[in-house]
Design an enzyme around this catalytic site. Structure first.
Site, PDB file in Angstrom:
ATOM      1  N   ASP A  88       0.861  -1.184   0.000  1.00 46.56           N
ATOM      2  CA  ASP A  88       0.000   0.000   0.000  1.00 46.56           C
ATOM      3  C   ASP A  88       0.893   1.228   0.000  1.00 46.56           C
ATOM      4  OD1 ASP A  88      -1.828   2.010   0.406  1.00 46.56           O
ATOM      5  OD2 ASP A  88      -2.724   1.151   2.208  1.00 46.56           O
TER       6      ASP A  88
ATOM      7  N   TYR B 280     -10.733  14.913  -6.334  1.00 43.23           N
ATOM      8  CA  TYR B 280      -9.858  14.284  -7.330  1.00 43.23           C
ATOM      9  C   TYR B 280      -9.145  15.360  -8.149  1.00 43.23           C
ATOM     10  CZ  TYR B 280      -8.378  11.258 -11.166  1.00 43.23           C
ATOM     11  OH  TYR B 280      -7.637  10.587 -12.115  1.00 43.23           O
TER      12      TYR B 280
END
Length: 275
Positions: free
Chosen positions: A63, A155
């Site tokens: 991750d 985003y």
């Protein structure tokens, strides 16, 4: 670093599918050693097995939100291949929808994956590139990072931040032999968009769709130091610049772009249902 990637070591995040997999295949055929990074081991193993007959490749399931894992990634790459020459910050996360319809933690995760992690990895990479006397860091941005985009506010903010970081770092490293740049694509014909097409804002489809290979080719051009930014399609890059500079015009054009995107979205959905 010259334009020949043979024997160079390339780290690619988000490498198990879509653009990341296309980038891995492209660099493999250019003779680079590959370090493929993603969260899912099985998908990583699949692309690794595909490319092992072509080049030297290892994979690391991790991750990129884990700062310690990011440090270990660079160490493992250097231990395996002796040098680290190119970093492709491709991994991304998009929780779609208006801000008020999202959970705060999901929006924060977007910031972590799309902005914080690439910055950390770039910082960790620089001593490696200084040691080698050159190299490249390529960030995968978005047209959404070039102009405000409703329904994707966070985003767009992360990609705008990544773009600003890229240009600033490029100025800091000018004449160092280290190439810094980004690719800013619009919609890409991969699962990142197509698997959740109903949640994607209609306006996104107002711009022509790029293929994963087109984005991969642009990434290689950036890694070669040919440009600091490549927008895909180029004309859409010009459109985002105009819409950013003239917000009144952007708002006036929005209904027409939504209508165009809605029609294109229906065509893509029809194509998907027939395939």
């Amino acid at each position: 670093m010259n334009n020949n990637f043979k024997g160079k070591t390339v780290i690619i995040t988000g490498a198990s599918a879509g653009v990341g997999a296309a980038v891995a295949r492209t660099f493999a055929h250019l003779g680079a050693n590959l370090v493929l990074v993603a969260r899912g081991q099985s998908a990583l193993d699949k692309i690794t097995d595909e490319l092992k007959p072509i080049t030297s490749v290892i994979n690391i399931a991790m991750d990129i939100n884990d700062p310690v894992a990011n440090e270990t990634l660079l160490e493992k790459a250097a231990q395996q291949f002796g040098s680290v020459d190119v970093l492709i910050n491709n991994a991304g996360f998009h929780q779609r929808g208006d801000v008020e319809n999202n959970q705060a933690n999901d929006l924060a995760q977007m910031v972590d994956v799309n902005l914080r992690a690439p910055i950390q990895l770039a910082c960790l990479m620089l001593p490696c590139l200084r040691k080698e006397g050159g190299g490249a860091i390529v960030n995968v941005g978005s047209l959404a990072g070039r102009t405000p985009l409703q329904g994707a506010a966070t985003y767009a903010a992360t990609k705008a931040g990544l773009r600003a970081f890229t240009y600033s770092l490029a100025d800091e490293l000018r004449d160092s032999g280290i190439y810094i740049g980004l690719v800013s694509p619009g919609p890409i014909d991969t699962g990142f968009i197509m698997s959740e097409i109903d949640q994607v804002e209609d306006i996104v489809f107002s711009q022509p769709m790029s293929s994963a290979q087109q984005v991969a080719d642009a990434i290689v051009s950036i890694a070669r130091g040919e440009e600091t930014e490549i927008s895909l399609p180029r004309a859409s890059g010009w459109l985002t610049t105009i819409s950013y500079l003239f917000p009144t015009l952007r708002r006036a054009l929005r209904p027409a772009l939504y209508n165009k995107g809605r029609k294109a979205k229906l065509q893509y959905k029809r194509r998907n249902s027939e395939s």
